[in-house]
Design a protein around this motif. Structure first.
Motif, PDB file in Angstrom:
ATOM      1  N   GLN A 120      27.036 -46.333 -24.194  1.00 30.55           N
ATOM      2  CA  GLN A 120      27.574 -46.326 -22.834  1.00 30.55           C
ATOM      3  C   GLN A 120      27.204 -45.051 -22.091  1.00 30.55           C
ATOM      4  OE1 GLN A 120      32.036 -46.721 -20.928  1.00 30.55           O
ATOM      5  NE2 GLN A 120      31.699 -45.228 -22.536  1.00 30.55           N
ATOM      6  N   ASN A 121      27.369 -43.904 -22.745  1.00 30.53           N
ATOM      7  CA  ASN A 121      27.172 -42.631 -22.061  1.00 30.53           C
ATOM      8  C   ASN A 121      25.710 -42.248 -21.899  1.00 30.53           C
ATOM      9  OD1 ASN A 121      29.877 -41.167 -21.437  1.00 30.53           O
ATOM     10  ND2 ASN A 121      30.196 -42.174 -23.402  1.00 30.53           N
ATOM     11  N   LEU A 122      24.880 -42.635 -22.827  1.00 36.67           N
ATOM     12  CA  LEU A 122      23.454 -42.351 -22.686  1.00 36.67           C
ATOM     13  C   LEU A 122      22.795 -43.234 -21.633  1.00 36.67           C
ATOM     14  CD1 LEU A 122      22.365 -41.987 -26.418  1.00 36.67           C
ATOM     15  CD2 LEU A 122      22.288 -40.175 -24.700  1.00 36.67           C
ATOM     16  N   PHE A 123      23.092 -44.529 -21.665  1.00 41.33           N
ATOM     17  CA  PHE A 123      22.307 -45.485 -20.890  1.00 41.33           C
ATOM     18  C   PHE A 123      23.050 -46.070 -19.692  1.00 41.33           C
ATOM     19  CE2 PHE A 123      20.904 -46.069 -25.455  1.00 41.33           C
ATOM     20  CZ  PHE A 123      19.890 -45.134 -25.357  1.00 41.33           C
ATOM     21  N   TRP A 124      24.254 -46.542 -19.848  1.00 39.92           N
ATOM     22  CA  TRP A 124      24.970 -47.124 -18.716  1.00 39.92           C
ATOM     23  C   TRP A 124      25.388 -46.062 -17.705  1.00 39.92           C
ATOM     24  CZ3 TRP A 124      28.716 -51.798 -19.423  1.00 39.92           C
ATOM     25  CH2 TRP A 124      28.016 -52.863 -19.982  1.00 39.92           C
ATOM     26  N   LEU A 125      25.916 -44.949 -18.188  1.00 43.42           N
ATOM     27  CA  LEU A 125      26.420 -43.908 -17.295  1.00 43.42           C
ATOM     28  C   LEU A 125      25.433 -42.761 -17.117  1.00 43.42           C
ATOM     29  CD1 LEU A 125      30.105 -43.786 -18.611  1.00 43.42           C
ATOM     30  CD2 LEU A 125      29.201 -45.073 -16.666  1.00 43.42           C
ATOM     31  N   GLY A 126      24.815 -42.329 -18.209  1.00 40.81           N
ATOM     32  CA  GLY A 126      23.863 -41.224 -18.142  1.00 40.81           C
ATOM     33  C   GLY A 126      22.490 -41.610 -17.657  1.00 40.81           C
ATOM     34  N   GLU A 127      22.181 -42.904 -17.668  1.00 39.34           N
ATOM     35  CA  GLU A 127      20.910 -43.435 -17.162  1.00 39.34           C
ATOM     36  C   GLU A 127      19.708 -42.709 -17.755  1.00 39.34           C
ATOM     37  OE1 GLU A 127      21.367 -43.112 -12.934  1.00 39.34           O
ATOM     38  OE2 GLU A 127      22.643 -44.892 -12.813  1.00 39.34           O
ATOM     39  N   LEU A 128      19.767 -42.454 -19.061  1.00 38.58           N
ATOM     40  CA  LEU A 128      18.674 -41.774 -19.751  1.00 38.58           C
ATOM     41  C   LEU A 128      17.402 -42.594 -19.652  1.00 38.58           C
ATOM     42  CD1 LEU A 128      17.945 -39.324 -21.626  1.00 38.58           C
ATOM     43  CD2 LEU A 128      18.399 -40.876 -23.555  1.00 38.58           C
ATOM     44  N   GLN A 129      16.313 -41.925 -19.273  1.00 43.95           N
ATOM     45  CA  GLN A 129      15.015 -42.570 -19.103  1.00 43.95           C
ATOM     46  C   GLN A 129      14.060 -42.152 -20.226  1.00 43.95           C
ATOM     47  OE1 GLN A 129      14.699 -44.867 -16.462  1.00 43.95           O
ATOM     48  NE2 GLN A 129      16.901 -44.399 -16.396  1.00 43.95           N
ATOM     49  N   ASP A 130      12.951 -42.890 -20.338  1.00 38.61           N
ATOM     50  CA  ASP A 130      11.955 -42.591 -21.357  1.00 38.61           C
ATOM     51  C   ASP A 130      11.512 -41.130 -21.278  1.00 38.61           C
ATOM     52  OD1 ASP A 130      12.030 -45.202 -22.189  1.00 38.61           O
ATOM     53  OD2 ASP A 130      10.209 -45.801 -21.134  1.00 38.61           O
ATOM     54  N   SER A 195      16.451 -27.223 -18.380  1.00 38.72           N
ATOM     55  CA  SER A 195      15.501 -28.094 -19.084  1.00 38.72           C
ATOM     56  C   SER A 195      16.108 -29.431 -19.505  1.00 38.72           C
ATOM     57  CB  SER A 195      14.981 -27.382 -20.340  1.00 38.72           C
ATOM     58  OG  SER A 195      16.010 -27.213 -21.297  1.00 38.72           O
ATOM     59  N   VAL A 196      17.376 -29.674 -19.170  1.00 36.14           N
ATOM     60  CA  VAL A 196      18.097 -30.836 -19.707  1.00 36.14           C
ATOM     61  C   VAL A 196      18.360 -31.861 -18.601  1.00 36.14           C
ATOM     62  CG1 VAL A 196      20.245 -31.595 -20.802  1.00 36.14           C
ATOM     63  CG2 VAL A 196      19.164 -29.442 -21.519  1.00 36.14           C
ATOM     64  N   ASP A 197      18.090 -33.134 -18.918  1.00 40.52           N
ATOM     65  CA  ASP A 197      18.367 -34.223 -17.975  1.00 40.52           C
ATOM     66  C   ASP A 197      19.767 -34.798 -18.149  1.00 40.52           C
ATOM     67  OD1 ASP A 197      15.624 -34.720 -16.669  1.00 40.52           O
ATOM     68  OD2 ASP A 197      15.140 -34.762 -18.801  1.00 40.52           O
ATOM     69  N   VAL A 198      20.204 -34.949 -19.420  1.00 40.43           N
ATOM     70  CA  VAL A 198      21.506 -35.545 -19.709  1.00 40.43           C
ATOM     71  C   VAL A 198      22.226 -34.713 -20.762  1.00 40.43           C
ATOM     72  CG1 VAL A 198      22.710 -37.578 -20.628  1.00 40.43           C
ATOM     73  CG2 VAL A 198      20.698 -37.883 -19.166  1.00 40.43           C
ATOM     74  N   VAL A 199      23.509 -34.455 -20.526  1.00 39.30           N
ATOM     75  CA  VAL A 199      24.354 -33.759 -21.487  1.00 39.30           C
ATOM     76  C   VAL A 199      25.431 -34.714 -21.978  1.00 39.30           C
ATOM     77  CG1 VAL A 199      26.083 -31.950 -21.820  1.00 39.30           C
ATOM     78  CG2 VAL A 199      23.999 -31.455 -20.528  1.00 39.30           C
ATOM     79  N   ILE A 200      25.610 -34.791 -23.295  1.00 44.68           N
ATOM     80  CA  ILE A 200      26.735 -35.504 -23.901  1.00 44.68           C
ATOM     81  C   ILE A 200      27.718 -34.437 -24.374  1.00 44.68           C
ATOM     82  CG2 ILE A 200      27.487 -37.121 -25.679  1.00 44.68           C
ATOM     83  CD1 ILE A 200      25.664 -38.364 -23.551  1.00 44.68           C
ATOM     84  N   ASP A 201      28.853 -34.337 -23.681  1.00 40.63           N
ATOM     85  CA  ASP A 201      29.751 -33.183 -23.823  1.00 40.63           C
ATOM     86  C   ASP A 201      31.140 -33.591 -24.307  1.00 40.63           C
ATOM     87  OD1 ASP A 201      31.177 -30.825 -23.578  1.00 40.63           O
ATOM     88  OD2 ASP A 201      31.364 -30.974 -21.397  1.00 40.63           O
ATOM     89  N   PRO A 202      31.451 -33.359 -25.587  1.00 49.11           N
ATOM     90  CA  PRO A 202      32.814 -33.559 -26.069  1.00 49.11           C
ATOM     91  C   PRO A 202      33.620 -32.250 -26.124  1.00 49.11           C
ATOM     92  CG  PRO A 202      31.354 -33.353 -27.929  1.00 49.11           C
ATOM     93  CD  PRO A 202      30.501 -33.138 -26.696  1.00 49.11           C
ATOM     94  N   ILE A 203      33.060 -31.148 -25.623  1.00 43.04           N
ATOM     95  CA  ILE A 203      33.670 -29.826 -25.795  1.00 43.04           C
ATOM     96  C   ILE A 203      34.570 -29.446 -24.631  1.00 43.04           C
ATOM     97  CG2 ILE A 203      33.226 -27.398 -26.263  1.00 43.04           C
ATOM     98  CD1 ILE A 203      32.346 -29.354 -28.482  1.00 43.04           C
ATOM     99  N   GLY A 204      34.076 -29.619 -23.400  1.00 39.10           N
ATOM    100  CA  GLY A 204      34.911 -29.326 -22.245  1.00 39.10           C
ATOM    101  C   GLY A 204      34.776 -27.908 -21.736  1.00 39.10           C
ATOM    102  N   ALA A 205      35.910 -27.275 -21.488  1.00 42.43           N
ATOM    103  CA  ALA A 205      35.982 -26.022 -20.743  1.00 42.43           C
ATOM    104  C   ALA A 205      35.043 -24.907 -21.211  1.00 42.43           C
ATOM    105  CB  ALA A 205      37.423 -25.511 -20.734  1.00 42.43           C
ATOM    106  N   PRO A 206      34.928 -24.612 -22.514  1.00 39.92           N
ATOM    107  CA  PRO A 206      34.105 -23.466 -22.925  1.00 39.92           C
ATOM    108  C   PRO A 206      32.640 -23.562 -22.507  1.00 39.92           C
ATOM    109  CG  PRO A 206      35.510 -24.175 -24.727  1.00 39.92           C
ATOM    110  CD  PRO A 206      35.611 -25.227 -23.668  1.00 39.92           C
ATOM    111  N   TYR A 207      32.136 -24.786 -22.330  1.00 34.36           N
ATOM    112  CA  TYR A 207      30.724 -24.958 -22.004  1.00 34.36           C
ATOM    113  C   TYR A 207      30.495 -25.332 -20.539  1.00 34.36           C
ATOM    114  CZ  TYR A 207      29.626 -25.002 -27.031  1.00 34.36           C
ATOM    115  OH  TYR A 207      29.468 -24.682 -28.362  1.00 34.36           O
ATOM    116  N   PHE A 208      31.527 -25.348 -19.741  1.00 32.12           N
ATOM    117  CA  PHE A 208      31.400 -25.846 -18.379  1.00 32.12           C
ATOM    118  C   PHE A 208      30.337 -25.067 -17.595  1.00 32.12           C
ATOM    119  CE2 PHE A 208      32.429 -26.569 -13.962  1.00 32.12           C
ATOM    120  CZ  PHE A 208      32.824 -27.898 -13.940  1.00 32.12           C
ATOM    121  N   LYS A 209      30.445 -23.754 -17.555  1.00 31.00           N
ATOM    122  CA  LYS A 209      29.497 -22.953 -16.788  1.00 31.00           C
ATOM    123  C   LYS A 209      28.098 -23.006 -17.396  1.00 31.00           C
ATOM    124  CE  LYS A 209      33.108 -19.808 -15.178  1.00 31.00           C
ATOM    125  NZ  LYS A 209      33.618 -18.411 -15.171  1.00 31.00           N
ATOM    126  N   LYS A 210      28.023 -23.098 -18.708  1.00 31.69           N
ATOM    127  CA  LYS A 210      26.720 -23.163 -19.384  1.00 31.69           C
ATOM    128  C   LYS A 210      25.950 -24.424 -18.985  1.00 31.69           C
ATOM    129  CE  LYS A 210      28.296 -20.603 -23.497  1.00 31.69           C
ATOM    130  NZ  LYS A 210      27.386 -19.441 -23.447  1.00 31.69           N
TER     131      LYS A 210
END
Length: 318
Positions: A120-130, A195-210
């Motif tokens: 769901q998160n990679l393709f339906w919502l994140g719309e990851l492309q080739d 350099s990143v197109d899609v992020v899968i983030d289960p961490i939350g606040a500590p990585y927000f600014k990064k």
């Protein structure tokens, strides 16, 4: 039947409870295996009144509607709203999927929640492309190990993961990741700037600014959990605006049954050829007897698992 129930917040017991009743459009399943999820740990601390834990099961159909696409004896897997740590459970037919013939019940239990979440998160919502670049945090987790495989097999993406040990990095590389970063030793935001197109983030606040730093223009940021916390200090909104960053908060279990039915159908149809050929596979970390559930929970709490922790239920008396 027997089940693991929450007696009061933080206190669980293995007890005999009433058999669940099936309604039209549902399957009654003899559960052979159930998978652990972090939501189980939250429910353990926040539910009461004999709530039965468990949202992910694999088992054998023992009751179904006469016109159902499933019949008694079929092996199925899927996600439910609770009740999975038990010898019997009810699952909506719309959320049930057949276990591929070459897989065991244990392996089937390790698929539904993590692969559906990743898909769901990679393709339906994140719309990851080739060939796009995806950053997957907690790469050795259940969702992480599923997302690595899906991104590589379905889109030949460039996959970067973060995790906490070299052993976990090696496992992720073996599943197809292109780069593993030990977040305890390196700052991923310095290595991956813009350099990143899609992020899968289960961490939350500590990585927000990064994430504002690593995402490209038109980057997509999927917030699937917040294990590190929910509150962020002040930050500059301009990067979101300038880069046209899309931030999406997601959850699967709370989706409508019609949404989950469409998701299950799309996932199963697209991935079946790859599961059947062994190009996609469930990653099982460890197997515990249902009566050892506290040990299993502790392993998850200690972040020791690589892939899914499974409770085996099939050898218990009814």
């Amino acid at each position: 039947m027997k089940a693991i129930v929450v007696k009061e917040p933080g206190v669980i017991a293995y007890e005999t409870v009433r058999m669940p009743t099936r309604n039209a459009g549902e399957l009654k399943v003899r559960v052979h295996a159930a998978a652990l999820n972090r939501l189980d740990l939250w429910m353990k601390e926040n539910q009461t009144n004999d709530f039965i834990l468990g949202i992910e099961i694999a088992g054998e159909v023992i009751e179904a509607d006469a016109h159902s696409r499933f019949k008694v004896g079929d092996r199925v897997m899927g996600i439910i709203q609770g009740g999975g740590y038990a010898t019997h459970a009810i699952i909506p037919e719309s959320s049930a999927m057949r276990i591929w013939d070459h897989l065991t019940y244990v392996e089937g239990a390790a698929i539904s929640e993590v692969f559906l979440t990743a898909y769901q998160n990679l393709f339906w919502l994140g719309e990851l492309q080739d060939k796009e670049h995806v950053l997957i945090h907690a790469g050795a987790s259940g969702v992480g190990t599923a997302a690595i495989q899906l991104a590589k097999v379905l889109k030949d993406a460039h996959v970067v993961i973060t995790t906490s040990t070299q052993e976990k990095i090696d496992t992720c590389l073996g599943l197809g990741a292109d780069l593993g970063i030990n977040y305890k030793e390196e700052d991923f935001s310095e290595l991956l700037k813009e350099s990143v197109d899609v992020v899968i983030d289960p961490i939350g606040a500590p990585y927000f600014k990064k994430h504002l730093e690593v995402l490209k223009v038109d980057g997509r940021w999927m917030m699937i959990a917040a294990m590190g916390g929910y509150y962020v200090d002040s930050f500059n909104l301009s990067k979101i605006h300038q880069k046209r960053i899309q931030i999406k908060g997601t959850a699967l279990l709370s989706r409508s049954e019609s949404y989950k039915e469409r998701l299950c159908q799309a996932f199963y149809q697209e991935t079946s050829p790859y599961f059947e050929r062994g190009l996609l596979k469930p990653v099982v970390d460890s197997i515990y007897h249902i009566t050892e559930v506290e040990k299993a929970h502790q392993r998850m709490m200690d972040n020791l698992n690589v892939g899914k922790i499974i409770l085996k239920i099939g050898d218990l008396d009814d």
